[in-house]
Design an enzyme around this catalytic site. Structure first.
Site, PDB file in Angstrom:
ATOM      1  N   TYR A   1      -2.695   7.301   8.013  1.00 35.55           N
ATOM      2  CA  TYR A   1      -1.239   7.161   8.051  1.00 35.55           C
ATOM      3  C   TYR A   1      -0.677   8.347   8.820  1.00 35.55           C
ATOM      4  CZ  TYR A   1       3.420   5.814   6.396  1.00 35.55           C
ATOM      5  OH  TYR A   1       4.732   5.385   6.321  1.00 35.55           O
TER       6      TYR A   1
ATOM      7  N   TYR B   1       3.088   1.459  -2.354  1.00 34.35           N
ATOM      8  CA  TYR B   1       4.019   2.481  -1.885  1.00 34.35           C
ATOM      9  C   TYR B   1       4.330   3.526  -2.957  1.00 34.35           C
ATOM     10  CZ  TYR B   1       5.090  -0.182   2.379  1.00 34.35           C
ATOM     11  OH  TYR B   1       5.023  -0.829   3.587  1.00 34.35           O
TER      12      TYR B   1
END
Length: 385
Positions: free
Chosen positions: A254, A346
């Site tokens: 990420y 998340y």
């Protein structure tokens, strides 16, 4: 270029092709005196140069197939999705049908160019594909592909490491993980063997070991070919794997802009109103920095949330040992089939225990407005935050 008799390599206008005509896409259809005609958009020529050509002159079977497929797709979607009987012998297309066909053709070209751009910019061997069979959405207009962190002014993501392990065959007694006080993260099959929440210390650019070292996994980049695709349930773009992924395998990193937490709070206020979830807190050791993948990122920018994800977050340290600035890697939590969508939670804190709805550990979202979750999992919590 052609009107001014100029050559332009970037769009393929050379001495040889200056006067040539190549079909870019087909715009319309009609039948006159028993002959079928297609309105042709010529590659490298403006739309004002479009011409009607008899089908017998066209040597572009794929474009003809796309034209017919787009026509039938539009006709089957009209009247609130009620399928209509498609007539194969019409004399002319309605303007709305032709307009949709042109939009689909332009979208197809834009997505192909975007795919080519992504594959030029990536630094790993695996391919990135792009697919949209759902709507007319094209490439994101304000997204820039990067392979590593893009630090904001004043933030140093490389802390000047000058030493590495002396192992001839990692892992040895003083390999990088052991020097940091942890165990090697990978087994002999190069699969993850540590529990969520523990950090990964890989060998760095000053280590004696070579590129085949079993402790160099995340730094080699995504090993799997992936596809950015348009979801059909209102979740925007998503990512699916084109290859089978085994349990505990590294999938992707990420990345994004590295900003201060104060700047993240400011941006978060703006993102709240848009429903974006790209802010990822780097709080392994402290809460000073955040990764913002809204404008700058890689394939992970498009990975959707799930309350029952198949990816897990891990903190990774390679050429930067600053505990405030770990790299973020996503590993598979189970076997993932080819064609399956990739997701992560998340609200993931770097461990499996997520009993609190207020969990905000390694969250890519610092949201104050509650966002409805559309993951569809049996264990769905109802909200992304």
């Amino acid at each position: 270029c052609r009107k001014e008799n100029l050559r332009c390599k970037s769009i393929g206008i050379t001495n040889r092709s200056l006067k040539s005509y190549e079909v870019e896409y087909l715009c319309d259809y009609k039948v006159e005196e028993g002959t079928e005609y297609y309105l042709v958009k010529w590659k490298g020529w403006p739309e004002s140069s479009n011409t009607w050509e008899p089908q017998k002159n066209l040597k572009c079977p794929l474009l003809l197939q796309n034209f017919l497929s787009d026509k039938n797709e539009y006709l089957s979607r009209v009247r609130e999705g009620k399928a209509l009987k498609v007539r194969n012998h019409v004399k002319a297309l309605k303007p709305a049908v032709a307009d949709y066909i042109v939009k689909k053709a332009k979208q197809r070209i834009a997505l192909r160019r975007w795919k080519e751009e992504l594959n030029r910019k990536k630094n790993h061997k695996a391919m990135i594909l792009v697919e949209n069979t759902v709507d007319l959405e094209g490439p994101p207009l304000d997204f820039y592909y990067i392979n590593e962190y893009k630090p904001a002014p004043g933030i140093n993501v490389i802390n000047g490491i000058t030493t590495g392990c002396e192992c001839a065959d990692c892992p040895a007694e003083k390999c990088c993980p052991k020097e940091a006080g942890f165990i090697l993260a990978y087994n002999k099959q190069k699969k993850l063997k540590i529990q969520p929440g523990l950090p990964i210390y890989e060998c760095n650019s000053f280590c004696r070991c070579g590129p085949d070292c079993p402790n160099r996994i995340v730094q080699k980049g995504t090993p799997y070919s992936l596809c950015i695709f348009r979801t059909n349930n209102g979740r925007g773009w998503g990512v699916k794997t084109l290859q089978k992924i085994k349990t505990n395998s590294f999938v992707m990193e990420y990345v994004g802009e590295v900003i201060t937490s104060e700047e993240a709070e400011r941006r978060g206020q703006l993102y709240d109103n848009q429903g974006n979830t790209y802010l990822f807190d780097l709080d392994y050791d402290s809460d000073e920095f955040t990764v913002d993948a809204a404008r700058y990122g890689n394939v992970s920018h498009f990975v959707n949330h799930s309350c029952d994800p198949n990816l897990q977050v891990f903190n990774v340290f390679i050429d930067n040992l600053d505990l405030r600035l770990p790299r973020i890697a996503l590993f598979s939590t189970r076997t993932i089939k080819a064609g399956e969508e990739l997701t992560f939670d998340y609200q993931m804190k770097g461990s499996i225990d997520l009993t609190s709805d207020s969990a905000d550990g390694l969250s890519p979202s610092r949201k104050r407005i509650r966002t409805v979750c559309k993951c569809g999992a049996v264990c769905c919590r109802g909200y992304l935050n």
